[in-house]
Design a protein around this motif. Sequence first.
Motif, PDB file in Angstrom:
ATOM      1  N   LEU A 187      -2.848  14.414   5.770  1.00  0.00           N
ATOM      2  CA  LEU A 187      -2.900  13.765   4.510  1.00  0.00           C
ATOM      3  C   LEU A 187      -3.432  14.849   3.325  1.00  0.00           C
ATOM      4  O   LEU A 187      -3.239  14.860   2.227  1.00  0.00           O
ATOM      5  CB  LEU A 187      -3.275  12.629   4.379  1.00  0.00           C
ATOM      6  CG  LEU A 187      -2.713  11.433   5.152  1.00  0.00           C
ATOM      7  CD1 LEU A 187      -3.530  10.203   5.202  1.00  0.00           C
ATOM      8  CD2 LEU A 187      -1.332  11.055   4.967  1.00  0.00           C
ATOM      9  N   GLY A 188      -4.590  15.708   4.031  1.00  0.00           N
ATOM     10  CA  GLY A 188      -5.069  16.582   3.090  1.00  0.00           C
ATOM     11  C   GLY A 188      -6.005  15.704   2.017  1.00  0.00           C
ATOM     12  O   GLY A 188      -6.698  14.784   2.154  1.00  0.00           O
ATOM     13  N   THR A 189      -5.810  16.245   0.698  1.00  0.00           N
ATOM     14  CA  THR A 189      -6.375  15.681  -0.191  1.00  0.00           C
ATOM     15  C   THR A 189      -5.679  14.524  -1.029  1.00  0.00           C
ATOM     16  O   THR A 189      -6.030  13.987  -2.086  1.00  0.00           O
ATOM     17  CB  THR A 189      -6.911  16.669  -1.376  1.00  0.00           C
ATOM     18  OG1 THR A 189      -5.548  17.455  -1.839  1.00  0.00           O
ATOM     19  CG2 THR A 189      -7.820  17.816  -0.625  1.00  0.00           C
ATOM     20  N   SER A 190      -4.446  14.273  -0.505  1.00  0.00           N
ATOM     21  CA  SER A 190      -3.473  13.207  -0.974  1.00  0.00           C
ATOM     22  C   SER A 190      -3.577  11.902  -0.424  1.00  0.00           C
ATOM     23  O   SER A 190      -2.866  10.977  -0.996  1.00  0.00           O
ATOM     24  CB  SER A 190      -2.165  13.783  -0.633  1.00  0.00           C
ATOM     25  OG  SER A 190      -1.904  15.135  -1.275  1.00  0.00           O
ATOM     26  N   GLU A 191      -4.773  11.681   0.302  1.00  0.00           N
ATOM     27  CA  GLU A 191      -4.584  10.379   1.053  1.00  0.00           C
ATOM     28  C   GLU A 191      -5.127   9.248  -0.143  1.00  0.00           C
ATOM     29  O   GLU A 191      -4.393   8.199   0.013  1.00  0.00           O
ATOM     30  CB  GLU A 191      -5.769  10.341   1.917  1.00  0.00           C
ATOM     31  CG  GLU A 191      -7.353  10.488   1.526  1.00  0.00           C
ATOM     32  CD  GLU A 191      -8.181  10.494   2.490  1.00  0.00           C
ATOM     33  OE1 GLU A 191      -9.501  10.509   2.251  1.00  0.00           O
ATOM     34  OE2 GLU A 191      -7.734  10.758   3.804  1.00  0.00           O
ATOM     35  N   ASN A 192      -5.980   9.575  -1.220  1.00  0.00           N
ATOM     36  CA  ASN A 192      -6.163   8.471  -2.031  1.00  0.00           C
ATOM     37  C   ASN A 192      -4.941   8.234  -3.046  1.00  0.00           C
ATOM     38  O   ASN A 192      -4.548   7.208  -3.421  1.00  0.00           O
ATOM     39  CB  ASN A 192      -7.442   8.779  -3.037  1.00  0.00           C
ATOM     40  CG  ASN A 192      -8.677   8.858  -2.258  1.00  0.00           C
ATOM     41  OD1 ASN A 192      -8.831   7.772  -1.183  1.00  0.00           O
ATOM     42  ND2 ASN A 192      -9.768   9.322  -2.489  1.00  0.00           N
ATOM     43  N   ALA A 193      -4.293   9.213  -3.491  1.00  0.00           N
ATOM     44  CA  ALA A 193      -3.080   9.270  -4.444  1.00  0.00           C
ATOM     45  C   ALA A 193      -2.000   8.603  -3.615  1.00  0.00           C
ATOM     46  O   ALA A 193      -1.170   7.831  -4.240  1.00  0.00           O
ATOM     47  CB  ALA A 193      -2.732  10.551  -4.932  1.00  0.00           C
ATOM     48  N   PHE A 194      -1.807   8.880  -2.194  1.00  0.00           N
ATOM     49  CA  PHE A 194      -0.768   8.230  -1.420  1.00  0.00           C
ATOM     50  C   PHE A 194      -1.131   6.799  -1.427  1.00  0.00           C
ATOM     51  O   PHE A 194       0.005   6.057  -1.542  1.00  0.00           O
ATOM     52  CB  PHE A 194      -0.553   8.959  -0.126  1.00  0.00           C
ATOM     53  CG  PHE A 194       0.245   8.655   0.887  1.00  0.00           C
ATOM     54  CD1 PHE A 194       1.613   8.378   0.485  1.00  0.00           C
ATOM     55  CD2 PHE A 194      -0.087   8.060   1.961  1.00  0.00           C
ATOM     56  CE1 PHE A 194       2.613   7.985   1.352  1.00  0.00           C
ATOM     57  CE2 PHE A 194       1.028   7.907   2.975  1.00  0.00           C
ATOM     58  CZ  PHE A 194       2.439   7.547   2.417  1.00  0.00           C
TER      59      PHE A 194
END
Length: 418
Positions: A187-194
């Motif tokens: 998920l990299g840095t996208s986990e919160n936005a996802f």
Amino acid sequence: MITSVAVLILLIGGINYVNLTTAQSMQRIKEIRVRKTLGSSKKQLIFQFLAESLLFFGVATVLAALLSLLVWPVFSNYLQVDVPVNDLLRIENSLFFGAVSLLAGLLAGSYPAFLVSQMQPAGLLKGNKGGIRINLNLRSALIVFQFAISVILIVATIVIYKQLDLFHNRPLGFNKSHLLVLPQASLGTSENAFKRALLNDPNIQAVTYVDMNLGENIGSTASIPDPSDSEKRLEFGFVHADADFIETMGSHLREGRNYSINRPSDVLNYDSLSNVVNPEKAGKIANQKPIIITRSFAKALGLKKPVHTVLELSVIRGEVIGVVEDFQITSLKKRSPLLVYSFTPKQFFPTTYIRINSRNIPQSIRHIERTSKQFFPGQVFTYSFAEDNLNQLYRTEDRLASLFSTLALLAIGLSSSF
């Protein structure tokens, strides 16, 4: 289990053969009368009836072998066993089946053979049954024995399905219904936005990232000396997840509190902090790390009041802030694992669990798919349901139970056919 039923079916078939042959022997009085009058000896009559029995079982064995070769591919595929059909034709198997056929033929044909050989020529010439007396008590006992086997098989089938019902419906410490699972992915840095994008759909109730696969494995495992027995060790597992784990899984917090992203002490990366300070401070920092343990783990550690207890064990250091209900992650055939739930703000290869509403599942899945393709266009979208994953653990038992019930019905039908 299946072998036992097969033996019972063979036994019931042998009993049926004895009863039917005994009854038919009364219809062969004329044949026996002529043979006795022409001087046939007792041994010749015994040999004739035993030969008929062996021929009957021999032909039945050949037909059964041919039928087995025809249905074996379907049968092995149904039970998910990788056994080539050639293994059925191995010499030792052929000798075993031949020996079973020979023994069954001799046992089933013995009583009718010796019964007919007792007929007296004088009585036969007078047109009666030659002084023969059929042991009605024996026949009644055989019939009662058949029905006793049927009752045992009925009870065994009920017990097996009750056990399967327990496997599929026993409480697991979380709610497995309507829990969608996305496989491990970066998920990299996208986990919160996802996560926020997923929660935009009102039918999606909660989302969590966990390094755990239901029905397969726990994130990582370790062991410590058992406080109650120094010669034993306690095996346990670590579950690394975010703050929404307990809510998404539908678990029950028995004591204490859950993690909160609004608490700085919860979201602090204690492991990284411990690596940049001296050993004395590192130990104190590690002891402040908040952890949640399962009820069975608290009991195994002998903690009467686990909340606020500081654990200073070799592989577990931190303050217990909560006690959660036991999780049955793996099969119920295994003991529920002792677990330590550790909050991890960043997980690069987690499994995503999504709690969805039961009202509009297809719409929720379409939203999840669109969101996944938006954030991770290079990844193929796949998903499963936690309930299906857990049911896969008992697929073999389900198939065996189905096969057992079919064989049991066959045995009961044979018992009722006479």
